[in-house]
Design a protein around this motif. Structure first.
Motif, short mmCIF file in Angstrom:
data_model
loop_
_atom_site.label_atom_id
_atom_site.label_comp_id
_atom_site.label_asym_id
_atom_site.label_seq_id
_atom_site.Cartn_x
_atom_site.Cartn_y
_atom_site.Cartn_z
N GLU A 5 16.41 -6.88 4.07
CA GLU A 5 16.26 -8.11 3.31
C GLU A 5 15.20 -9.05 3.88
N PHE A 6 14.84 -8.88 5.15
CA PHE A 6 14.04 -9.90 5.81
C PHE A 6 12.76 -9.42 6.49
N HIS A 7 12.59 -8.13 6.67
CA HIS A 7 11.40 -7.67 7.39
C HIS A 7 10.15 -7.78 6.52
N SER A 8 9.01 -7.87 7.18
CA SER A 8 7.74 -7.88 6.44
C SER A 8 7.46 -6.47 5.96
N GLN A 9 6.89 -6.37 4.78
CA GLN A 9 6.57 -5.07 4.20
C GLN A 9 5.22 -4.60 4.70
N GLY A 10 5.15 -3.35 5.10
CA GLY A 10 3.89 -2.79 5.56
C GLY A 10 3.51 -3.26 6.95
N ARG A 101 9.97 -9.72 20.74
CA ARG A 101 10.10 -10.61 19.59
C ARG A 101 9.87 -9.90 18.26
N ARG A 102 9.53 -8.62 18.34
CA ARG A 102 9.25 -7.86 17.13
C ARG A 102 9.78 -6.44 17.28
N LEU A 103 10.22 -5.89 16.14
CA LEU A 103 10.66 -4.50 16.10
C LEU A 103 9.97 -3.82 14.92
N ALA A 104 9.56 -2.60 15.13
CA ALA A 104 9.05 -1.81 14.00
C ALA A 104 10.25 -1.42 13.16
N VAL A 105 10.10 -1.49 11.85
CA VAL A 105 11.17 -1.12 10.94
C VAL A 105 10.86 0.27 10.39
N VAL A 113 7.78 1.17 8.13
CA VAL A 113 7.64 0.58 6.79
C VAL A 113 7.42 -0.93 6.86
N GLY A 114 7.54 -1.50 8.07
CA GLY A 114 7.35 -2.94 8.22
C GLY A 114 7.64 -3.38 9.64
N ILE A 115 7.63 -4.68 9.82
CA ILE A 115 7.90 -5.29 11.12
C ILE A 115 8.96 -6.37 10.92
N LEU A 116 9.93 -6.41 11.82
CA LEU A 116 10.91 -7.49 11.83
C LEU A 116 10.58 -8.36 13.02
N SER A 117 10.23 -9.61 12.75
CA SER A 117 9.88 -10.54 13.82
C SER A 117 11.02 -11.50 14.09
#
Length: 154
Positions: A5-10, A101-105, A113-117
């Motif tokens: 629901e919250f991670h950045s796409q791409g 502070r960031r995880l690869a999704v 598929v994205g990054i969750l910061s």
């Protein structure tokens, strides 16, 4: 709340051979704080991750020139990831235990598929707090107006 629901796409890719200055320009132009380092800078094999903090600590603080230092010299070769269907609490635990502070999704082994910061997590938690605040405010307004409903049955 789910990571999906919250991670950045791409993600934004960069080759390991680019300078830190080029990486910083990419971060600015793409409005991101991390770049995935890959062979050829595209869909090639993933080599690591470069964050804005890496640039500061490995170039600016040491007096090295961001024009001459290459991304591959300062990137982290380890990318921490979380499944797109994981819970936000699990993501926070992973961030806390690894000091990032960031995880690869990732999704079903198909790659990133994205990054969750941390900013994404704060946004998610902020929405929850807003909902809680609204519940309390509505209850207080009903009490003040004298239109309190009968209590729920236990």
């Amino acid at each position: 709340m789910k990571v999906s629901e919250f991670h950045s796409q791409g993600v934004v890719h960069i080759p390991a051979t680019c300078s830190l200055q080029e990486a910083a320009v990419q971060m600015r132009d793409q409005h991101v704080g991390a770049l995935v380092v890959s062979e050829g800078g595209g869909s090639g094999r993933i080599l690591g991750v470069l964050t804005d903090r890496d640039i500061v600590l490995q170039s600016v603080c040491t007096g090295s020139s961001p024009i001459t230092v290459r991304v591959g010299e300062v990137m982290s070769p380890h990318i921490l990831s979380i499944d797109v269907n994981a819970d936000i609490a699990e993501a926070m635990q992973a961030m806390a235990s690894h000091g990032v502070r960031r995880l690869a999704v990732v999704s079903n082994g198909t790659g990133i598929v994205g990054i969750l910061s941390l900013d994404d997590v704060i946004t998610a938690l902020g929405r929850e707090w807003i909902l809680l605040t609204n519940i309390l405010r509505n209850e207080q307004n009903r009490e003040a107006s004298g239109s309190i409903q009968t209590p729920l049955h236990a």
